[in-house]
Design an enzyme around this catalytic site. Structure first.
Site, PDB file in Angstrom:
ATOM      1  N   GLY A   7      -0.936   4.545  17.887  1.00  0.00           N
ATOM      2  CA  GLY A   7      -0.279   4.879  16.629  1.00  0.00           C
ATOM      3  C   GLY A   7      -0.797   6.178  16.058  1.00  0.00           C
ATOM      4  O   GLY A   7      -1.901   6.232  15.527  1.00  0.00           O
ATOM      5  N   LEU A   8       0.007   7.244  16.174  1.00  0.00           N
ATOM      6  CA  LEU A   8      -0.458   8.579  15.795  1.00  0.00           C
ATOM      7  C   LEU A   8       0.426   9.186  14.717  1.00  0.00           C
ATOM      8  O   LEU A   8       0.887  10.324  14.817  1.00  0.00           O
ATOM      9  CB  LEU A   8      -0.512   9.480  17.032  1.00  0.00           C
ATOM     10  CG  LEU A   8      -1.433   8.975  18.143  1.00  0.00           C
ATOM     11  CD1 LEU A   8      -1.270   9.820  19.403  1.00  0.00           C
ATOM     12  CD2 LEU A   8      -2.887   8.972  17.685  1.00  0.00           C
ATOM     13  N   GLY A   9       0.674   8.397  13.667  1.00  0.00           N
ATOM     14  CA  GLY A   9       1.352   8.922  12.488  1.00  0.00           C
ATOM     15  C   GLY A   9       0.387   9.743  11.661  1.00  0.00           C
ATOM     16  O   GLY A   9      -0.655  10.199  12.143  1.00  0.00           O
ATOM     17  N   LYS A  10       0.694   9.918  10.364  1.00  0.00           N
ATOM     18  CA  LYS A  10      -0.152  10.757   9.509  1.00  0.00           C
ATOM     19  C   LYS A  10      -1.600  10.285   9.495  1.00  0.00           C
ATOM     20  O   LYS A  10      -2.534  11.074   9.603  1.00  0.00           O
ATOM     21  CB  LYS A  10       0.414  10.764   8.076  1.00  0.00           C
ATOM     22  CG  LYS A  10       1.768  11.430   7.921  1.00  0.00           C
ATOM     23  CD  LYS A  10       2.138  11.597   6.465  1.00  0.00           C
ATOM     24  CE  LYS A  10       2.363  10.276   5.763  1.00  0.00           C
ATOM     25  NZ  LYS A  10       3.627   9.630   6.139  1.00  0.00           N
ATOM     26  N   MET A  11      -1.788   8.979   9.349  1.00  0.00           N
ATOM     27  CA  MET A  11      -3.144   8.441   9.277  1.00  0.00           C
ATOM     28  C   MET A  11      -3.808   8.387  10.657  1.00  0.00           C
ATOM     29  O   MET A  11      -4.962   8.783  10.827  1.00  0.00           O
ATOM     30  CB  MET A  11      -3.120   7.044   8.659  1.00  0.00           C
ATOM     31  CG  MET A  11      -2.690   7.016   7.207  1.00  0.00           C
ATOM     32  SD  MET A  11      -3.877   7.806   6.103  1.00  0.00           S
ATOM     33  CE  MET A  11      -5.208   6.594   6.124  1.00  0.00           C
ATOM     34  N   GLY A 115      -5.823   8.346   2.254  1.00  0.00           N
ATOM     35  CA  GLY A 115      -4.664   9.108   2.689  1.00  0.00           C
ATOM     36  C   GLY A 115      -4.941   9.927   3.933  1.00  0.00           C
ATOM     37  O   GLY A 115      -6.033   9.856   4.522  1.00  0.00           O
ATOM     38  N   LYS A 163      -8.206  -4.188   0.762  1.00  0.00           N
ATOM     39  CA  LYS A 163      -7.314  -3.025   0.695  1.00  0.00           C
ATOM     40  C   LYS A 163      -6.039  -3.368  -0.072  1.00  0.00           C
ATOM     41  O   LYS A 163      -5.503  -2.540  -0.822  1.00  0.00           O
ATOM     42  CB  LYS A 163      -6.966  -2.557   2.114  1.00  0.00           C
ATOM     43  CG  LYS A 163      -6.009  -1.360   2.176  1.00  0.00           C
ATOM     44  CD  LYS A 163      -6.551  -0.134   1.469  1.00  0.00           C
ATOM     45  CE  LYS A 163      -5.859   1.159   1.865  1.00  0.00           C
ATOM     46  NZ  LYS A 163      -4.419   1.167   1.679  1.00  0.00           N
ATOM     47  N   HIS A 166      -6.944  -3.242  -3.658  1.00  0.00           N
ATOM     48  CA  HIS A 166      -7.123  -1.813  -3.962  1.00  0.00           C
ATOM     49  C   HIS A 166      -5.780  -1.160  -4.269  1.00  0.00           C
ATOM     50  O   HIS A 166      -5.621  -0.448  -5.263  1.00  0.00           O
ATOM     51  CB  HIS A 166      -7.793  -1.133  -2.759  1.00  0.00           C
ATOM     52  CG  HIS A 166      -7.723   0.362  -2.750  1.00  0.00           C
ATOM     53  ND1 HIS A 166      -6.584   1.053  -2.360  1.00  0.00           N
ATOM     54  CD2 HIS A 166      -8.643   1.315  -3.060  1.00  0.00           C
ATOM     55  CE1 HIS A 166      -6.806   2.347  -2.438  1.00  0.00           C
ATOM     56  NE2 HIS A 166      -8.040   2.541  -2.859  1.00  0.00           N
ATOM     57  N   GLU A 170      -4.209   0.414  -7.658  1.00  0.00           N
ATOM     58  CA  GLU A 170      -3.658   1.775  -7.586  1.00  0.00           C
ATOM     59  C   GLU A 170      -2.272   1.829  -8.223  1.00  0.00           C
ATOM     60  O   GLU A 170      -1.958   2.768  -8.975  1.00  0.00           O
ATOM     61  CB  GLU A 170      -3.594   2.184  -6.117  1.00  0.00           C
ATOM     62  CG  GLU A 170      -2.957   3.500  -5.801  1.00  0.00           C
ATOM     63  CD  GLU A 170      -2.803   3.642  -4.295  1.00  0.00           C
ATOM     64  OE1 GLU A 170      -1.658   3.574  -3.812  1.00  0.00           O
ATOM     65  OE2 GLU A 170      -3.830   3.786  -3.597  1.00  0.00           O
ATOM     66  N   ARG A 261       8.960   0.025  -9.456  1.00  0.00           N
ATOM     67  CA  ARG A 261       9.321   0.674  -8.185  1.00  0.00           C
ATOM     68  C   ARG A 261      10.637   0.121  -7.637  1.00  0.00           C
ATOM     69  O   ARG A 261      11.465   0.880  -7.116  1.00  0.00           O
ATOM     70  CB  ARG A 261       8.190   0.497  -7.173  1.00  0.00           C
ATOM     71  CG  ARG A 261       6.915   1.194  -7.605  1.00  0.00           C
ATOM     72  CD  ARG A 261       5.879   1.259  -6.503  1.00  0.00           C
ATOM     73  NE  ARG A 261       4.681   1.951  -6.961  1.00  0.00           N
ATOM     74  CZ  ARG A 261       3.827   2.564  -6.164  1.00  0.00           C
ATOM     75  NH1 ARG A 261       4.020   2.583  -4.861  1.00  0.00           N
ATOM     76  NH2 ARG A 261       2.768   3.172  -6.668  1.00  0.00           N
TER      77      ARG A 261
END
Length: 296
Positions: A7-11, A115, A163, A166, A170, A261
């Site tokens: 898994g090589l997304g943004k994170m 992030g 998390k 958390h 947030e 939201r």
């Protein structure tokens, strides 16, 4: 140290680059190959790791986790370790941990905060799962986290539970910041909101990274004219609110911020909602432009 990473997304991409800079050998795979992936398949990755000592880190969407695990299970052997570092509901961890244990495979869940920038430069890690493996891998946690920014919280599910809460907190904090900005904007005083939040972030009681990020957003575009009013979410605020109800805990702030939201999809021009959306873009790299529907 050598491990596999799926898994090589943004994170995920940021974590892999962070690991490699720290001297960790990472075999990485993504469904869509990119400049960070270096193995052609999950099977190839597993073959290059030592049986019984393999470490495979998952960083995929929660909806794809079971599919990836179904591919991995026949390839792994007793003593191997699977780490799930994605945004995952803790009850799914409990189920998956039990399934892995029946095969002799260790399982850990890690909530990763900070992030994409944190993933790349030093994240905050909330860790649950096998205590022995946690101790064995302390060099890994030290390498990829900010100073003193990792902690072991207990058995499988504890990391993602921490998390989840958390992110619920947030949600409430972001909503309060957005409401305050909207109230000031509607007043007769013609506030420069970038200046207000710059001051708020200089030794005031509400000084925080979130206040700093919203100040940056107002410097870039005081009216947030290119930011969408539709606020995305990835599930964790909803999970927190639902879990609070199950535990008999009233959580009106988190519930209300989640409800905002959901309702935002029908509010195309709402400055308060734009502030939340801009914050998501700042710390998470989420799409915030008009026309971007990110209610994932």
């Amino acid at each position: 140290m050598k491990l596999g990473f799926i898994g090589l997304g943004k994170m995920g991409k940021g974590l892999v680059l962070n690991m490699r800079e720290k001297g960790i050998e990472v075999l990485s795979w993504n469904r869509t190959p990119n400049d960070v992936s270096n193995v052609a398949s999950i099977e190839e990755m597993v073959k290059q790791l030592e049986p019984g000592k393999r470490v495979i880190w998952l960083m995929v969407m929660s909806t794809a986790t079971d599919q990836i695990l179904s591919q991995l299970k026949p390839l792994l052997t007793s003593g191997d370790l699977v780490i799930d570092g994605g945004n995952v509901f803790y009850k799914d961890d409990l189920r998956r941990g039990e399934e892995m244990a029946k095969l002799g495979i260790k399982y850990m869940d890690i909530g990763v905060s900070g992030g994409p920038k944190g993933a790349r430069e030093g994240a905050c890690l909330m860790i649950g799962g096998d205590k022995e493996k946690y101790e064995e891998l302390k060099d890994l946690w030290e390498a990829i986290s900010s100073p003193n920014a990792y902690e072991y919280f207990g058995s499988v599910g504890a990391g993602h539970f921490a998390k989840m809460v958390h992110n619920g907190i947030e949600y409430g904090m972001m909503q309060a910041i957005a409401e305050g900005a909207a109230i000031m904007k509607a007043s007769q005083f013609n506030f420069n909101l970038a200046d207000v939040f710059k001051l708020y972030n200089n030794r005031s009681v509400i000084e925080s990274r979130l206040v700093g990020w919203v100040q940056e957003a107002f410097v870039e575009n005081p009216e947030l004219s290119e930011t969408s009013s539709q606020i995305g979410h990835l599930g964790e605020g909803e999970w927190t609110a639902k879990t609070a109800k199950e535990l008999g805990i009233e959580a009106p702030v988190i519930q209300a911020s989640f409800d905002v939201r959901i309702k935002s999809i029908d509010e195309p021009e709402n400055f308060r909602n734009k502030v939340v959306s801009a914050l998501r873009g700042k710390f998470g790299g989420h799409k915030v432009g008009k026309g971007d529907l990110t209610l994932l």
